[in-house]
Structures are given as C-alpha cells and as structure tokens.
Motif scaffolding. Structure first.
Motif, PDB file in Angstrom:
ATOM      1  N   PHE A  69      27.518  71.072  69.076  1.00 29.49           N
ATOM      2  CA  PHE A  69      28.480  71.548  70.074  1.00 29.49           C
ATOM      3  C   PHE A  69      28.856  70.458  71.060  1.00 29.49           C
ATOM      4  CE2 PHE A  69      29.635  76.085  70.600  1.00 29.49           C
ATOM      5  CZ  PHE A  69      29.203  76.521  69.359  1.00 29.49           C
ATOM      6  N   ASN A 144      14.261  65.832  77.231  1.00 27.15           N
ATOM      7  CA  ASN A 144      14.227  67.185  77.753  1.00 27.15           C
ATOM      8  C   ASN A 144      15.568  67.850  77.481  1.00 27.15           C
ATOM      9  OD1 ASN A 144      13.367  69.416  79.076  1.00 27.15           O
ATOM     10  ND2 ASN A 144      13.229  68.437  81.101  1.00 27.15           N
ATOM     11  N   PHE A 145      15.560  69.143  77.306  1.00 22.63           N
ATOM     12  CA  PHE A 145      16.842  69.849  77.161  1.00 22.63           C
ATOM     13  C   PHE A 145      16.713  71.285  77.622  1.00 22.63           C
ATOM     14  CE2 PHE A 145      14.589  70.152  73.123  1.00 22.63           C
ATOM     15  CZ  PHE A 145      14.722  71.485  72.769  1.00 22.63           C
ATOM     16  N   SER A 146      17.808  71.838  78.096  1.00 23.05           N
ATOM     17  CA  SER A 146      17.799  73.248  78.494  1.00 23.05           C
ATOM     18  C   SER A 146      19.196  73.820  78.410  1.00 23.05           C
ATOM     19  CB  SER A 146      17.253  73.388  79.916  1.00 23.05           C
ATOM     20  OG  SER A 146      18.047  72.637  80.798  1.00 23.05           O
ATOM     21  N   TYR A 148      22.482  75.939  79.493  1.00 24.60           N
ATOM     22  CA  TYR A 148      23.182  76.255  80.728  1.00 24.60           C
ATOM     23  C   TYR A 148      24.370  77.155  80.399  1.00 24.60           C
ATOM     24  CZ  TYR A 148      26.217  75.713  84.770  1.00 24.60           C
ATOM     25  OH  TYR A 148      27.024  75.966  85.832  1.00 24.60           O
ATOM     26  N   VAL A 158      26.193  75.632  77.127  1.00 24.68           N
ATOM     27  CA  VAL A 158      26.120  74.219  76.775  1.00 24.68           C
ATOM     28  C   VAL A 158      24.655  73.822  76.937  1.00 24.68           C
ATOM     29  CG1 VAL A 158      28.473  73.609  77.386  1.00 24.68           C
ATOM     30  CG2 VAL A 158      26.705  73.499  79.133  1.00 24.68           C
ATOM     31  N   ASP A 160      22.131  70.998  78.480  1.00 25.44           N
ATOM     32  CA  ASP A 160      21.868  69.793  79.264  1.00 25.44           C
ATOM     33  C   ASP A 160      20.763  69.058  78.532  1.00 25.44           C
ATOM     34  OD1 ASP A 160      23.546  70.982  81.046  1.00 25.44           O
ATOM     35  OD2 ASP A 160      21.972  71.653  82.404  1.00 25.44           O
ATOM     36  N   HIS A 161      20.965  67.777  78.312  1.00 22.78           N
ATOM     37  CA  HIS A 161      19.911  67.090  77.558  1.00 22.78           C
ATOM     38  C   HIS A 161      19.820  65.608  77.890  1.00 22.78           C
ATOM     39  CE1 HIS A 161      22.627  65.407  74.213  1.00 22.78           C
ATOM     40  NE2 HIS A 161      23.410  65.916  75.108  1.00 22.78           N
ATOM     41  N   THR A 162      18.640  65.066  77.628  1.00 20.30           N
ATOM     42  CA  THR A 162      18.440  63.634  77.769  1.00 20.30           C
ATOM     43  C   THR A 162      19.207  62.966  76.639  1.00 20.30           C
ATOM     44  OG1 THR A 162      16.221  64.213  78.453  1.00 20.30           O
ATOM     45  CG2 THR A 162      16.652  61.884  78.023  1.00 20.30           C
ATOM     46  N   THR A 163      19.931  61.904  76.967  1.00 20.06           N
ATOM     47  CA  THR A 163      20.876  61.422  75.959  1.00 20.06           C
ATOM     48  C   THR A 163      20.546  60.059  75.375  1.00 20.06           C
ATOM     49  OG1 THR A 163      22.196  60.635  77.796  1.00 20.06           O
ATOM     50  CG2 THR A 163      22.838  62.724  76.820  1.00 20.06           C
TER      51      THR A 163
ATOM     52  N   PRO B  33      32.351  72.450  66.319  1.00 24.39           N
ATOM     53  CA  PRO B  33      33.190  73.515  66.871  1.00 24.39           C
ATOM     54  C   PRO B  33      34.081  73.063  68.032  1.00 24.39           C
ATOM     55  CG  PRO B  33      30.943  73.732  67.651  1.00 24.39           C
ATOM     56  CD  PRO B  33      30.950  72.553  66.736  1.00 24.39           C
ATOM     57  N   ASN B  34      33.724  71.940  68.640  1.00 27.44           N
ATOM     58  CA  ASN B  34      34.463  71.473  69.824  1.00 27.44           C
ATOM     59  C   ASN B  34      34.787  69.998  69.670  1.00 27.44           C
ATOM     60  OD1 ASN B  34      33.610  73.967  70.939  1.00 27.44           O
ATOM     61  ND2 ASN B  34      31.718  72.990  71.602  1.00 27.44           N
ATOM     62  N   GLY B  72      17.976  61.755  84.390  1.00 23.30           N
ATOM     63  CA  GLY B  72      18.013  61.331  82.993  1.00 23.30           C
ATOM     64  C   GLY B  72      18.645  62.332  82.043  1.00 23.30           C
ATOM     65  N   MET B  73      19.017  63.508  82.567  1.00 29.34           N
ATOM     66  CA  MET B  73      19.676  64.494  81.710  1.00 29.34           C
ATOM     67  C   MET B  73      21.172  64.457  81.953  1.00 29.34           C
ATOM     68  SD  MET B  73      17.580  67.514  80.523  1.00 29.34           S
ATOM     69  CE  MET B  73      17.554  68.894  81.618  1.00 29.34           C
ATOM     70  N   MET B  74      21.941  64.580  80.879  1.00 33.46           N
ATOM     71  CA  MET B  74      23.381  64.663  81.031  1.00 33.46           C
ATOM     72  C   MET B  74      23.770  66.136  81.048  1.00 33.46           C
ATOM     73  SD  MET B  74      24.762  61.765  81.417  1.00 33.46           S
ATOM     74  CE  MET B  74      26.479  61.679  80.949  1.00 33.46           C
ATOM     75  N   LYS B  75      24.553  66.476  82.053  1.00 34.73           N
ATOM     76  CA  LYS B  75      24.983  67.858  82.178  1.00 34.73           C
ATOM     77  C   LYS B  75      26.503  67.914  82.119  1.00 34.73           C
ATOM     78  CE  LYS B  75      20.974  68.859  84.883  1.00 34.73           C
ATOM     79  NZ  LYS B  75      20.385  69.651  85.937  1.00 34.73           N
TER      80      LYS B  75
END
Lengths: 199, 135
Positions: A69, A144-146, A148, A158, A160-163, B33-34, B72-75
């Motif tokens: 996604f 890490n991911f979660s 949202y 969506v 949120d995750h470490t990239t 899908p996107n 460190g997380m991309m949102k």
C-alpha cells in the motif's frame, strides 16, 4: 484560614503533579535509549517451505520491511536495490540477495507481495508472517511499525514504519542501515564494498 | 449586472500564474493499490496560493499527503492544502509532499498520460497531464 487552604491545596497539588509528570518523562526517556539492533535469524513460512535468514549465509543480504500500500518510500527503496542488483555481474548476483518482509500481512497476501516484488526484480524473496511474528523479527533489526487510521472508519489505514533498509554481511551480521533517502550511488558503493569483503 | 458579474466570477478561471513542471505518476506493479504523483508547482503571482484539491478518474480517491519523520518512523499524513508562496515554488517529490492516488481503478501503463485537475485557493484550476513513469 479557609482562604489560605484554598490557595495552598491547589498549589501543592500542582507541584505534586509536576513532580509525577517529570518522573514519567524521565522514565520514558530511560526507556527510549536506543540500543544498537543486532538482528536475528528469522524464519518465515513461504508456500509450505521454511525460509530462514541463515539459509543465506555466505551471501550479502539487503533486507527491507515494507508493504504494497506504500506509494512512495517502499517502491523507491525496492527499485534502487533492484537496479543495483541488475547491474551486478553473474558472480556478484549469486552472492547478493534482496529480501522483502511485509509489515502489512493483513492486506498483503503472499501472491500479492510476490507479484509486487517480481515487478522490481524477480529474484527478490518476499516474506509474510503474522503481525506479531513480524513485529518481533522487525524489532531485532530496529524496525518498528504501527497502523494509523486517518478516518475513524476501520477499513482504510496506513502504516507508519521505519524505512531504512538493512545490509547484512555474509555472516548475517548487520553491516549498514541504509536510510530511505540515501542516494543510489552511495547504496551501490555500500553493496559493492560488502560483496568485495570475503571474510 | 451584479448577478452577471457574480456568475462570471464563480466560473473557475484558468490558473495562469501557476506553472507545473515535471509532473509524473510513479509506475507501480499491477498489484499495488495506490501510487504517488509528483511535480514542481511554480507560483508566478505576487500572492501566496494554495493547492486545495486534485481530481482524477484514475483512482477512487485522490488526496494530498506529506511524510513526517518521527523517531525514525515515516508517517504518511493527509494535508488540507499545499501552500505555494508568492514568486516561489513548492516541490512534490518522493519522501515528501505528494498526490496520493488511492484505490487505483486499473493497472497503470508505462508512459500513459493521466489527466489531473488541480484546484487552487484563488478558485482557479489547471488540467495537467501526468505521464506514468518508472522512476
């Protein structure tokens, strides 16, 4: 007397709550001291076969946690890694493996991630496990991911995750964390360097 | 006469002070899908302008998103609008602001052109052809 109490009690209460708040903050801070992730020998089932990181000992591995996604950061990293792979000679190709692990197993079925990664480079191995298992594995790599939910409807979310991508040496040890916005040239150098090192 | 003037004003004008450079939509696997849309928006007027919406028949929804990096997380988060300052430009690029085509109605084809209508805060609008590129 009453008046004094009226003032003193709230002041004391505020003072106390400030103390407690500070305490919570400092605990949180201690807790957040990042430890260098060491990775782990993960294992995922794929089409009734068990795939472990240790299967790739002797090879340099680029590991990436992402999801289909993801419109932006994930495809950029996969496409950069894939184009580097395509430029390698036959011997180097044998020594280099890209592994993709989905952080969205709920929506990313096995076939979906296989099709997705094939588009970038057919040799990519795409893995999928339960959310809990993936979280545990990811954590060992500092990822890490979660979920949202932008709206309160429960369907669209969506992640949120470490990239960063993780480059592992031939012993499956972490060699580099590659930020998603690192240039392709730098990533290529890192990978070529690792391929050169025959430890 | 007043009514006429009002009517004329309510028609969306073409955004003449806005120039779009290097628009593209990222080609993604058919199973994705996107996808994201990127461009440089130039505002040649002497007033700040906001991009307030974008429309296209390519996907079920088209939103404006930004990426926030936190611990460190991309949102990825939706934004209400994208500001382009007077005599300045704003870049929508990978890892930052982008158009987010959510729920693609069909797989993308390389080099096809997708029409996107951009609407701005000065009630002007602009049709832009976004090529689908593999980059």
């Amino acid at each position: 007397m009453k008046k004094v109490r009226k003032i003193v009690i709230p002041v004391v209460l505020i003072f106390l709550s400030l103390l407690i708040f500070r305490y919570i903050l400092s605990v949180d801070k201690d807790y957040n001291i990042p430890q260098m992730p060491t990775g782990s020998n993960f294992s995922f089932d794929k089409n009734d076969r068990k795939i472990q990181l240790s299967d790739f000992k002797g090879k340099v591995v680029a590991l990436y946690f992402g999801f289909t996604f993801c419109p932006d950061v994930c495809p950029s990293m996969l496409s950069t890694l894939s184009s580097i792979y395509k430029k390698l000679d036959t011997k180097q190709k044998k020594d280099f493996q890209i592994i993709f692990i989905t952080v969205d197993p709920q929506r990313d079925r096995q076939k979906k991630i296989d099709d997705y990664t094939k588009f970038f480079e057919p040799s990519i191995i795409a893995l999928r496990g339960s959310v809990q298992h993936t979280k545990r594995v990811a954590k060992t790599f500092g990822v890490n991911f979660s979920k949202y939910y932008p709206q309160k409807d429960s369907r669209n979310y969506v992640i949120d995750h470490t990239t960063y991508a993780i480059l592992l040496d031939r012993n499956n040890e972490i060699s580099e964390f590659i930020p998603h916005d690192e240039s392709g040239d730098v990533i290529e150098k890192l990978i070529l360097n690792e391929l050169k090192d025959k430890k | 006469m007043k009514l006429l003037l009002l009517l004329a004003l309510s028609f969306t004008a073409l955004a003449q002070n806005i120039k779009i450079e290097e628009p593209y939509i990222r080609l993604l696997p058919p199973s994705a899908p996107n996808t994201g849309g990127f461009m440089l928006i130039k505002n040649e007027s002497d007033k700040d302008i906001k991009l307030i919406s974008a429309e296209s028949s390519l996907s079920k929804a088209l939103e404006m998103h930004t990426m926030i990096s936190e611990k460190g997380m991309m949102k990825m988060r939706e934004v209400k609008d994208i500001k382009i300052k007077a005599k300045s430009s704003t870049s929508l690029k990978p890892g930052g602001l982008h158009l987010m085509f959510m729920g693609l109605k069909r797989p993308l084809k390389k080099d096809e052109k997708v029409k996107v209508t951009l609407k701005f805060s000065d009630s002007s609008s602009l049709d832009v052809e976004f090529p689908v590129l593999n980059k």
